[in-house]
Write an enzyme that holds these catalytic residues in place. Structure first.
Site, PDB file in Angstrom:
ATOM      1  CG  HIS A 363      -2.107  -0.875   1.124  1.00 27.75           C
ATOM      2  ND1 HIS A 363      -3.268  -0.554   0.451  1.00 27.75           N
ATOM      3  CD2 HIS A 363      -2.314  -2.122   1.629  1.00 27.75           C
ATOM      4  CE1 HIS A 363      -4.132  -1.544   0.551  1.00 27.75           C
ATOM      5  NE2 HIS A 363      -3.582  -2.507   1.254  1.00 27.75           N
ATOM      6  CE  LYS A 556      -6.795  12.707  -0.625  1.00 27.74           C
ATOM      7  NZ  LYS A 556      -7.109  11.317  -0.992  1.00 27.74           N
ATOM      8  NE  ARG A 557      -3.196   7.731   6.477  1.00 24.85           N
ATOM      9  CZ  ARG A 557      -1.934   7.835   6.102  1.00 24.85           C
ATOM     10  NH1 ARG A 557      -1.019   8.328   6.918  1.00 24.85           N
ATOM     11  NH2 ARG A 557      -1.575   7.467   4.883  1.00 24.85           N
ATOM     12  CE  LYS A 562      -3.100  10.123   2.989  1.00 23.77           C
ATOM     13  NZ  LYS A 562      -3.506   9.418   1.756  1.00 23.77           N
ATOM     14  CB  THR A 664     -10.843   4.307  -1.507  1.00 29.01           C
ATOM     15  OG1 THR A 664     -10.503   4.627  -0.159  1.00 29.01           O
ATOM     16  CG2 THR A 664     -10.098   3.061  -1.942  1.00 29.01           C
ATOM     17  CE  LYS A 668     -14.554   5.362   0.474  1.00 27.03           C
ATOM     18  NZ  LYS A 668     -13.721   5.464   1.681  1.00 27.03           N
TER      19      LYS A 668
END
Length: 819
Positions: A363, A556-557, A562, A664, A668
């Site tokens: 991952h 998100k985290r 990110k 993901t 969504k």
């Protein structure tokens, strides 16, 4: 496979059945609470409805287990440290066809069905995308008829409950089990011994481990229903307990702390997901958690296999054991130990069974995120496992030397043991060499995986690597989260076959994107969802936001790669531009953030504080006058996501290209009609290819350009000196414009960007602003925005977790699926 499990005709409820179910629920509430339904509390309603669903699911589970035993079916065993399940009642009611009965029963008793559903706490068994992916997979495995067990730990306090005090994240226990869990089935008969420490002794021709510390792991089952089928999957969670409840002798002599030490040590395993590993005690607790998970799970699946098949020589043929990331990588030496030491297999036979049964999903592309464990810690806690790791590594390196006889550097690079500095076991290589398949989670990620971090392994094991792009379940993330849009899809697409289980039917929307009425209906559904989010923000934060503004959502985290910080830089640039020209016709925008920072991740927590400081200034400035709002919603989880995803107009997917394995959340958002602003990264690439890149707001460097820039030498300060907007933003943050009571609060953060900028925020800043201008231009044209949204929805058929699980079954697990 027993066909009765997958026959859709048996699933529908007649009107009489629905009335009977409604009456039965009312009777059950009175029986369990001792009060009439109209006087029973919302909590009683929630728990009783859960118990009613659980009873039906337990019957289905037993039917599945009997059918699989009779058919001698192959099973999937999905090992993961987290399963982010969210609330279960709405999903169970939908799967069982009891939504109408529940709603009618609640209304008959004067209870709001929605208020009942809100009383259920989120199951705190996960944190982010890894855990939510595992939850989606269980849903799809059940829906597709795959015999499947998920295996995890029963965390008592989750990761943590995020609270915000004066803009700063603080962590509190997430006491989600305070009132018990109405969904779980305690399995006291499923109890396995798990050891730590001790020594390894010779036992005849073999070796045997004698632990000096032992505990027991007991099972708690959470049943996951399939949709359109009686098939269920089982999430089996382990609860650790001491082998003896207390040391009675120590208690009798008054040493009460010592008397309970073993009990607390065992129970600590289930306290928290991902304990802070910045201390030796935290790191050891993580290792203990991982071993309890794999040992109990493997003992359980071996016991079931022996009961069903009588011998372990067919284990690899009948049991697919999947490692979701490297957290369960200790399954490799534990499976070898159980087969060799406990069941008398030879080394060669045990290794053959392991390699046939085991598979591994990677991952991450970040070397620093690949798990390793010091040899000293493994020797102390798991000495027999360390022996087996050395034996496996020696076997593997002997095969490597045959193809690279004079290349000691290559051999060292592929060794499971990292000999540099403190000797450590590398869990990703351990998983690779013991598995028959290793997959990435998006096309780009899988390509980069074999070109970068695992290039040496791909050279010698090229057929071992493959790609399976992630997906999400449309049942949870569209049908349940967005009933307004789901109803619209039912009207336009019909329900035969149902798009909930045949998401490819969304492609039928593409020709309808020019339908003026459909565009208006999609916009109306979006506005309804935005009003729902606006009410939540007003209720939770006391902040009014305009549902007609552009909802720009980044959830998100909180992590540097990110790039929530890049989003903040844009917010500051927009704020400065509005202040400089308040009379201009600005597109009203509400920027929403949500996500947790790891408790020891200082920079991520600093970014959260900056978001709050910027929000405080922006939201109170009269020159802005509501044209820009900044919102941070605390304690992000599945239930909050079910409100955020349907409400978003714009989806932020802005990771540095080449760092996001898949994502993901991106799926969504698009599934719910949001447009994407993002880099050419992860599964966003495949989404843009499916929808049409022209319907995405793509910006920034791609992965090849990122690599080239880093190779040639990146100088972030040059962007600061040559881009006036960027300089103004960074100067304002560094000089304390958003932290006037502590002007140097963010100087270190800005200096890090100017001197290092590891994730290339400054390199992508100008193009990000340009992409945001294109967003504004399109949002001024609601009808055209709606057309793009419809095309995004239409392109999401390939991103169902059903498709993902079909690919796992076909390419990795060698299992048939129906549907």
């Amino acid at each position: 496979m027993n066909e009765s499990l997958t026959d859709p005709d048996i699933l529908g409820l007649s009107d009489a059945d629905k009335r009977a179910a409604s009456a039965a629920l009312l009777a059950r509430i009175e029986r369990e609470s001792g009060r009439t339904p109209n006087l029973s509390s919302l909590d009683t309603w929630m728990r009783t409805a859960a118990h009613a669903c659980r009873a039906e699911l337990a019957e289905r589970m037993n039917q599945c287990l009997r059918a699989d035993r009779q058919a001698k079916a192959k099973r999937v065993h999905y090992l993961s440290m987290e399963f982010l399940m969210g609330r279960a009642l709405s999903n169970a009611l939908a799967a069982l066809g009891l939504e109408t009965a529940f709603r009618e029963a609640a209304c008959a008793a004067g209870r709001d069905p929605g208020a009942v559903l809100e009383r259920e706490p989120d199951a705190a068994l996960g944190n982010g995308g890894l855990g939510r992916l595992a939850a989606c997979f269980l849903d799809s495995m059940a829906t597709l008829g795959l015999p499947a067990f998920g295996y995890g730990l029963r965390y008592e306090y989750g990761m943590f409950a995020q609270r915000i005090h004066d803009g700063c994240q603080t962590e509190e226990p997430d006491d989600w089990l305070r009132d018990g869990n109405p969904w779980e089935l305690h399995r006291p008969e499923l109890r396995y011994r798990v050891g730590f420490g001790g020594r390894v002794v010779s036992d005849g021709p073999g070796r045997r481990w004698v632990p000096n510390e032992q505990l027991h792991a007991t099972a708690y089952d959470f049943i996951v229903p399939g949709h359109g089928t009686r098939r269920v999957a089982v999430l089996r969670q382990w609860q650790a307990a001491p082998s003896e409840p207390i040391d009675y002798a120590a208690f009798s002599r008054g040493d009460h702390a010592a008397a309970g030490a073993a009990k607390q040590a065992a129970e600590r395993i289930n306290w928290v997901l991902y304990p802070d590993d910045s201390t030796p005690a935290g790191r050891q607790l993580r290792l203990r958690q991982e071993y309890v998970l794999v040992s109990a799970s493997l003992q359980d699946l071996i016991a079931r296999h022996l009961a069903d098949h009588g011998r372990l020589t067919s284990l690899g043929d009948k049991a697919a054991i999947h490692l979701n990331d490297t957290h369960p990588a200790l399954a490799v030496p534990e499976l070898l130990r159980l087969l060799i030491d406990e069941h008398g297999m030879s080394w060669d036979a045990a290794l053959a069974q392991c390699r046939q049964a085991l598979s591994y999903t990677n991952h991450t592309l970040m070397p620093e995120a690949l798990e390793t464990w010091p040899l000293s810690m493994l020797e102390e806690l798991l000495p027999r496992h360390l022996e087996l790791i050395f034996q496996l590594n020696a076997w593997f390196l002997n095969t490597v030397r045959r193809s690279h006889p004079n290349d000691d550097a290559f051999v060292a690079r592929v060794s499971v043991i990292d000999e540099r500095g403190e000797r450590r076991v590398r869990m990703a290589p351990l998983s690779i060499i013991a598995s028959h398949r290793v997959n990435g989670v998006s096309q780009l990620h899988s390509e980069l995986m074999v070109e970068t971090i695992f290039a040496d392994f791909a050279q010698i094991l090229p057929r071992r690597f493959c790609n399976v792009t992630n997906g999400v379940t449309p049942r949870r993330w569209l049908a349940q989260a967005n009933p307004s849009l789901a109803s619209l899809l039912d009207q336009r697409l019909g329900t035969s076959p149902n798009w909930r289980t045949h998401l490819e039917r969304l492609s039928e929307l593409a020709p309808l994107a020019n339908d003026e009425r459909l565009r208006a209906e999609v916009l109306a559904a979006k506005l309804h969802n935005k009003q729902r989010l606006a009410e939540l923000v007003r209720r939770e934060l006391g902040l009014p936001i305009d549902p007609h503004s552009l909802f720009d959502v980044h959830i998100k985290r909180i992590h540097e790669y990110k790039r929530q910080l890049l989003n903040v830089l844009h917010v500051v640039a927009r704020f400065q531009a509005i202040c400089a020209a308040p009379e201009a016709d600005w597109v009203p925008r509400t920027v929403v953030f949500a996500g947790k920072a790891a408790s020891a991740y200082v920079i991520a927590k600093t970014i959260i504080r900056l978001i709050h400081d910027v929000a405080r200034v922006v939201n109170s400035d009269p020159r802005v006058d509501g044209r820009l709002r900044v919102v941070f919603l605390p304690n992000y989880g599945v239930s909050l996501g079910e409100v955020l995803f349907p409400a978003a107009d714009l989806s932020q997917q802005i990771s540095t290209a080449g760092t996001e394995a898949s994502g993901t959340g991106n799926m969504k958002f698009a599934l719910n009609g949001a447009l994407t602003i993002g880099t050419w990264d992860g599964a966003t690439i495949e989404m843009a290819q499916a929808v049409g890149r022209e319907h995405f707001f793509i910006f920034g460097l791609d992965a090849n350009q990122v690599s080239e820039l880093r190779t040639n030498g990146y100088e972030p300060r040059a962007h600061y000196e040559n881009e006036p907007k960027l300089k103004a933003v960074l100067d304002a943050i560094a000089e304390g414009s958003f932290s006037p009571n502590e002007t140097d609060r963010y100087r270190g953060l800005v200096n890090t960007l100017l001197n290092r900028d590891a994730y290339l925020l400054l390199a992508d800043f100008a193009d990000y602003l340009a992409a945001q201008e294109r967003v504004d231009t399109l949002f001024r044209q609601p009808d055209e925005w709606a057309r793009h949204a419809i095309l995004n929805i239409a392109g999401m058929g390939g991103f169902s977790s059903d498709r993902t699980i079909r690919e796992y079954a076909r390419t990795i697990w060698n299992m048939p699926v129906h549907g």
